[in-house]
Design an enzyme around this catalytic site. Structure first.
Site, PDB file in Angstrom:
ATOM      1  N   HIS A  62     110.841  83.773  17.334  1.00 22.91           N
ATOM      2  CA  HIS A  62     111.178  84.603  18.496  1.00 22.91           C
ATOM      3  C   HIS A  62     109.963  85.366  19.040  1.00 22.91           C
ATOM      4  O   HIS A  62     109.029  85.680  18.309  1.00 22.91           O
ATOM      5  CB  HIS A  62     112.245  85.632  18.109  1.00 22.91           C
ATOM      6  CG  HIS A  62     113.507  85.029  17.628  1.00 22.91           C
ATOM      7  ND1 HIS A  62     114.414  85.712  16.839  1.00 22.91           N
ATOM      8  CD2 HIS A  62     114.042  83.785  17.801  1.00 22.91           C
ATOM      9  CE1 HIS A  62     115.432  84.925  16.553  1.00 22.91           C
ATOM     10  NE2 HIS A  62     115.239  83.741  17.126  1.00 22.91           N
ATOM     11  N   LYS A  72     104.533  93.446  16.335  1.00 31.36           N
ATOM     12  CA  LYS A  72     105.426  93.761  15.206  1.00 31.36           C
ATOM     13  C   LYS A  72     104.635  94.060  13.948  1.00 31.36           C
ATOM     14  O   LYS A  72     103.611  93.436  13.690  1.00 31.36           O
ATOM     15  CB  LYS A  72     106.357  92.567  14.930  1.00 31.36           C
ATOM     16  CG  LYS A  72     107.256  92.228  16.094  1.00 31.36           C
ATOM     17  CD  LYS A  72     107.958  90.904  15.934  1.00 31.36           C
ATOM     18  CE  LYS A  72     108.701  90.579  17.215  1.00 31.36           C
ATOM     19  NZ  LYS A  72     109.156  89.191  17.271  1.00 31.36           N
ATOM     20  N   TYR A 132     111.006  96.033  10.340  1.00 28.90           N
ATOM     21  CA  TYR A 132     109.811  95.893  11.167  1.00 28.90           C
ATOM     22  C   TYR A 132     109.816  96.814  12.379  1.00 28.90           C
ATOM     23  O   TYR A 132     110.848  97.027  13.005  1.00 28.90           O
ATOM     24  CB  TYR A 132     109.590  94.434  11.591  1.00 28.90           C
ATOM     25  CG  TYR A 132     110.749  93.751  12.246  1.00 28.90           C
ATOM     26  CD1 TYR A 132     111.831  93.306  11.494  1.00 28.90           C
ATOM     27  CD2 TYR A 132     110.754  93.530  13.606  1.00 28.90           C
ATOM     28  CE1 TYR A 132     112.898  92.665  12.092  1.00 28.90           C
ATOM     29  CE2 TYR A 132     111.814  92.874  14.216  1.00 28.90           C
ATOM     30  CZ  TYR A 132     112.872  92.453  13.461  1.00 28.90           C
ATOM     31  OH  TYR A 132     113.933  91.809  14.047  1.00 28.90           O
ATOM     32  N   ASP A 170     119.180  79.758  17.778  1.00 25.40           N
ATOM     33  CA  ASP A 170     117.910  79.251  17.237  1.00 25.40           C
ATOM     34  C   ASP A 170     117.921  77.738  17.058  1.00 25.40           C
ATOM     35  O   ASP A 170     116.876  77.120  16.941  1.00 25.40           O
ATOM     36  CB  ASP A 170     117.568  79.964  15.929  1.00 25.40           C
ATOM     37  CG  ASP A 170     117.108  81.394  16.190  1.00 25.40           C
ATOM     38  OD1 ASP A 170     117.054  82.187  15.220  1.00 25.40           O
ATOM     39  OD2 ASP A 170     116.816  81.726  17.363  1.00 25.40           O
TER      40      ASP A 170
HETATM   41  C1  T46 Z   1     116.162  91.814  17.945  1.00 30.09           C
HETATM   42  C2  T46 Z   1     117.308  92.720  18.304  1.00 30.09           C
HETATM   43  C3  T46 Z   1     118.617  92.269  18.316  1.00 30.09           C
HETATM   44  N1  T46 Z   1     119.635  93.124  18.647  1.00 30.09           N
HETATM   45  C4  T46 Z   1     121.017  92.616  18.607  1.00 30.09           C
HETATM   46  C5  T46 Z   1     121.272  91.374  19.438  1.00 30.09           C
HETATM   47  C6  T46 Z   1     122.334  90.654  18.646  1.00 30.09           C
HETATM   48  O1  T46 Z   1     123.619  91.169  18.977  1.00 30.09           O
HETATM   49  C7  T46 Z   1     122.040  91.010  17.201  1.00 30.09           C
HETATM   50  C8  T46 Z   1     121.276  89.937  16.462  1.00 30.09           C
HETATM   51  O2  T46 Z   1     120.169  89.582  17.267  1.00 30.09           O
HETATM   52  P1  T46 Z   1     119.315  88.289  16.908  1.00 30.09           P
HETATM   53  O3  T46 Z   1     120.227  87.178  16.521  1.00 30.09           O
HETATM   54  O4  T46 Z   1     118.356  88.063  18.065  1.00 30.09           O
HETATM   55  O5  T46 Z   1     118.540  88.788  15.613  1.00 30.09           O
HETATM   56  P2  T46 Z   1     117.352  88.011  14.888  1.00 30.09           P
HETATM   57  O6  T46 Z   1     117.619  86.541  14.876  1.00 30.09           O
HETATM   58  O7  T46 Z   1     117.134  88.720  13.607  1.00 30.09           O
HETATM   59  O8  T46 Z   1     116.117  88.275  15.853  1.00 30.09           O
HETATM   60  C9  T46 Z   1     114.884  88.747  15.367  1.00 30.09           C
HETATM   61  O9  T46 Z   1     114.329  87.717  14.618  1.00 30.09           O
HETATM   62  C10 T46 Z   1     112.947  87.522  14.598  1.00 30.09           C
HETATM   63  C11 T46 Z   1     112.522  87.324  13.175  1.00 30.09           C
HETATM   64  C12 T46 Z   1     112.110  88.487  15.293  1.00 30.09           C
HETATM   65  O10 T46 Z   1     110.911  88.590  15.040  1.00 30.09           O
HETATM   66  C13 T46 Z   1     112.671  89.305  16.372  1.00 30.09           C
HETATM   67  O11 T46 Z   1     112.368  90.648  16.130  1.00 30.09           O
HETATM   68  C14 T46 Z   1     114.106  89.186  16.586  1.00 30.09           C
HETATM   69  O12 T46 Z   1     114.274  88.231  17.623  1.00 30.09           O
HETATM   70  O13 T46 Z   1     121.251  92.214  17.258  1.00 30.09           O
HETATM   71  C15 T46 Z   1     119.415  94.442  18.992  1.00 30.09           C
HETATM   72  O14 T46 Z   1     120.367  95.196  19.290  1.00 30.09           O
HETATM   73  N2  T46 Z   1     118.127  94.902  19.006  1.00 30.09           N
HETATM   74  C16 T46 Z   1     117.068  94.104  18.679  1.00 30.09           C
HETATM   75  O15 T46 Z   1     115.902  94.574  18.684  1.00 30.09           O
END
Ligand code: T46
Length: 186
Positions: A62, A72, A132, A170
């Site tokens: 991401h 980050k 992070y 993803d």
């Molecule tokens: C990133 C983020 C997500 N969210 C909410 C959005 C979704 O409802 C839920 C899960 O989000 P997501 O599936 O995008 O989470 P990850 O797959 O862990 O995403 C992260 O994964 C990789 C490793 C990264 O480096 C990024 O920081 C980030 O994209 O949290 C938020 O409310 N705030 C945030 O900053």
């Protein structure tokens, strides 16, 4: 804090000085002045995230598009992950190159990832908690990604496809050749 460059020199591997005694240990996780000295520029984190995942979960790759790009500072406080970073800056001599390193609650290693790099990790322990800091707020409309399994990235994920737990989002990320990334080198 020991800082080591990796094959992508802008990505820093940081190792804190751990003070151990009969009670346990203490270390400073972050010291702004020290990081700014290493980066030779200011940095201001505005948000801190925490995610907990089970074995085989792969989150990534991401990044956030401009103008909401995020640098980050990543660490693991429970378990162990294989952390992967990709250079997605157009014009970079290392465009599409990756670095990978194990971050764990045992080695206390941290990764600093600047703007212009995609980030992801694979959980190698039964559970892993990743914490992070980011220097720009989350913006869903600027949330973007890259296919974890793009053959052009040649990332050697150490688990088999059937062991991986990946979000629908993803599983549908674009390949490097389709990238809309507007990051330019320099
Ligand atoms: C990133 C983020 C997500 N969210 C909410 C959005 C979704 O409802 C839920 C899960 O989000 P997501 O599936 O995008 O989470 P990850 O797959 O862990 O995403 C992260 O994964 C990789 C490793 C990264 O480096 C990024 O920081 C980030 O994209 O949290 C938020 O409310 N705030 C945030 O900053």
């Amino acid at each position: 804090m020991l800082s080591q460059s990796l094959q992508l020199p802008e990505v820093l591997l940081l190792t804190p000085k751990v003070h151990s005694d009969e009670r346990g240990y203490f270390f400073e996780c972050f010291r702004q002045q020290q990081l700014q000295q290493l980066l030779e520029r200011d940095i201001q984190f505005v948000q801190e995230n925490q995610s907990r995942s089970s074995f085989g979960v792969l989150r990534g790759l991401h990044y956030q598009r401009q103008p909401q790009a995020q640098a980050k500072l990543v660490r693991v406080v429970e378990g162990e992950v294989l952390d992967v970073v990709v250079d997605i800056r157009h014009g970079s001599p290392r465009f599409g190159q990756t670095v990978q390193t194990v971050l764990s609650a045992e080695n206390n290693h941290q990764l600093f990832i600047p703007h212009g790099f995609a980030h992801g990790f694979l959980v190698l322990s039964p559970q892993a908690t990743v914490v992070y800091k980011v220097d720009n707020y989350y913006s869903a409309q600027h949330d973007a990604g890259l296919a974890y399994n793009d053959a052009n990235l040649a990332i050697n994920w150490p688990l088999s496809a059937k062991q991986l737990v990946i979000s629908t989002k993803d599983q549908q990320q674009p390949k490097l050749s389709q990238l809309q990334s507007e990051f330019n080198w320099k």
